[in-house]
Design an enzyme around this catalytic site. Structure first.
Site, PDB file in Angstrom:
ATOM      1  N   ALA A 185       3.010  -7.621  -3.491  1.00  8.35           N
ATOM      2  CA  ALA A 185       3.833  -8.329  -2.501  1.00  8.35           C
ATOM      3  C   ALA A 185       5.079  -7.517  -2.173  1.00  8.35           C
ATOM      4  O   ALA A 185       5.458  -7.368  -1.004  1.00  8.35           O
ATOM      5  CB  ALA A 185       4.221  -9.716  -3.016  1.00  8.35           C
ATOM      6  N   ASP A 186       5.728  -6.986  -3.195  1.00 11.01           N
ATOM      7  CA  ASP A 186       6.890  -6.128  -2.979  1.00 11.01           C
ATOM      8  C   ASP A 186       6.516  -4.894  -2.162  1.00 11.01           C
ATOM      9  O   ASP A 186       7.207  -4.519  -1.208  1.00 11.01           O
ATOM     10  CB  ASP A 186       7.456  -5.672  -4.327  1.00 11.01           C
ATOM     11  CG  ASP A 186       8.337  -6.716  -4.977  1.00 11.01           C
ATOM     12  OD1 ASP A 186       9.205  -7.268  -4.286  1.00 11.01           O
ATOM     13  OD2 ASP A 186       8.165  -6.982  -6.179  1.00 11.01           O
ATOM     14  N   MET A 187       5.439  -4.248  -2.558  1.00  9.89           N
ATOM     15  CA  MET A 187       5.119  -2.948  -1.972  1.00  9.89           C
ATOM     16  C   MET A 187       4.590  -3.052  -0.555  1.00  9.89           C
ATOM     17  O   MET A 187       4.922  -2.226   0.306  1.00  9.89           O
ATOM     18  CB  MET A 187       4.137  -2.208  -2.873  1.00  9.89           C
ATOM     19  CG  MET A 187       4.761  -1.832  -4.205  1.00  9.89           C
ATOM     20  SD  MET A 187       3.618  -0.953  -5.283  1.00  9.89           S
ATOM     21  CE  MET A 187       4.601  -0.902  -6.793  1.00  9.89           C
ATOM     22  N   GLY A 190       7.494  -3.511   1.564  1.00  9.39           N
ATOM     23  CA  GLY A 190       8.166  -2.233   1.757  1.00  9.39           C
ATOM     24  C   GLY A 190       7.488  -1.365   2.790  1.00  9.39           C
ATOM     25  O   GLY A 190       8.145  -0.739   3.630  1.00  9.39           O
TER      26      GLY A 190
END
Length: 427
Positions: A185-187, A190
């Site tokens: 989810a973070d990546m 990003g």
């Protein structure tokens, strides 16, 4: 440096084999942990100058994530912060915010992943920043976006993986919902931030208009549901966990072999014919239940154990070589260690080695983009906290050594002096 000069810098043509696409673009990076740092690292790989603003006492939260630590540096932090310079400023102080605003005056892009409203409370909202630098592209990454009932919820990867439906379709159908083994989810947020920033830079070069880019982790991860969402929209039924099975292809999953596990992807009737020929499974090929791809899916419960029994007879290497030689999609289930040492990656320049002042030889998996069939090289190691504060304040803003020292004594900034750096290396 004036705003006009800062804006012009990013639109000037760059030439020469050693230059990178974003050379001349300056990005003020207010992000921390994963989503934002992952985005700015990739922008730095492409040649942008990344000035990472960190809190002076502890810095980016991920500097404390561990173990493991190497030379006092978190392996977690080292994995997503190459090609950046660290400038440690206390943004809760008036003097610190004034320094940041002066840096903003020289920038093309500012990126932040605070919870919505934080920048406003600091007096660093987009309107304020754009009054100083009308050509500034502002990018915000948050967990749930700036509007809607969940806007103020904190955006943690695990939480978003669940909220985006990914965990409900991942894992053993008889077991519990399972997160993806990396911070997806973070990546993915990003990566979408990088896409949005690049689009905004291009539009600005054509029109002079500076956009605001907003990325929600929930929006970003939900967009990966693709065919799973398509199944729901078409049928009204919500897909459920299937382990490693594919909902519309069979056999297309993970199988145990004599010494481990492989993935097998018999994605069409041609591959099914080849699979039966290579394995000598004439009876399966002639079985009317398995003649076509839709029939194989309909009779998955009967077919899967038959395929599994065939594959148990030989090793991983045997099947990958034999099936691969016939053109049948298959592959090893590699460990992280095997991936990091894999010739396919090492020979393509995908493993970076950087000399860090405290951690020594730091290795990262590189940016996958290749230009003119060449990997992106010349990576700078992740910075130590405040390593470049003095350099940035003096070279970009014209601060004298006495001014820098006075700000450091007051705790407005943190600078890593040459002496401190040498002591760190010695320890």
């Amino acid at each position: 440096m004036s705003t006009n000069v800062a804006a012009q810098r990013s639109t000037q043509p760059i030439s020469g084999k050693d230059s990178k696409p974003l050379s001349g673009v300056r990005i003020i990076d207010l992000t921390r942990v994963v989503s934002g740092p992952f985005a700015t690292m990739h922008l730095g790989d492409l040649g942008a100058e990344i000035i990472k603003i960190e809190e002076p006492v502890n810095g980016d939260d991920s500097r404390a994530f561990g173990p493991p630590f190497v030379g006092g540096e978190s392996a977690y932090f080292l994995s997503v912060n190459r090609n950046k310079r660290s400038c440690a400023i206390d943004l809760k102080s008036d003097a610190g915010r004034q320094i940041l605003l002066q840096l903003i005056d020289t920038a093309d892009v500012v990126v932040q992943n605070f919870r919505p409203g934080t920048m406003d409370r600091l007096g660093l909202d987009n309107e304020t920043l754009r009054k100083r630098n009308p050509k500034l592209i502002c990018c915000a990454i948050s967990g749930f976006g700036t509007e809607g009932p969940d806007a103020q919820r904190p955006g943690y990867d695990l939480i978003v993986q669940g909220e985006a439906g990914v965990m409900d379709i991942t894992g053993d159908p008889k077991g519990q919902p399972t997160k993806v083994g990396t911070s997806i989810a973070d990546m993915i947020a990003g990566l979408f931030a990088v896409q949005g920033i690049l689009s905004a830079l291009y539009e600005r070069s054509q029109t002079g208009i500076a956009r605001t880019v907003e990325i929600s982790m929930l929006d970003a991860l939900s967009s990966l549901l693709t065919f799973n969402a398509g199944i729901y929209f078409t049928t009204g039924a919500s897909p459920t966990r299937r382990g490693n099975e594919h909902p519309t292809i069979c056999p297309y999953e993970t199988f145990q072999v004599a010494d481990g596990w492989i993935n097998l992807g018999v994605a069409n009737d041609k591959f099914w014919r080849l699979f039966c020929e290579v394995t000598g499974a004439k009876d399966l090929f002639e079985d009317e239940r398995f003649t076509t791809a839709p029939e194989r899916v309909s009779h998955r419960l009967e077919l899967t154990p038959l395929v599994a029994a065939i594959l148990l007879d030989h090793t991983r290497e045997y099947w990958v070589e034999k099936l691969g030689k016939a053109g049948i999609p298959c592959g090893l289930i590699r460990t992280v260690a095997e991936v990091c040492e894999a010739p396919q990656l090492t020979q393509r320049g995908m493993i970076l080695s950087m000399e860090h002042p405290a951690a020594g030889d730091v290795k990262n998996i590189s940016n996958p983009i290749r230009l003119d069939d060449e990997p992106l090289r010349q990576a700078a190691p992740p910075p130590m906290l405040g390593q470049h504060t003095h350099e940035i304040l003096s070279s970009l803003l014209g601060f004298s050594p006495a001014q820098v020292a006075e700000l450091s004594q007051r705790g407005v900034i943190r600078e890593l002096s040459e002496r401190t750096e040498q002591q760190t290396i010695a320890n």
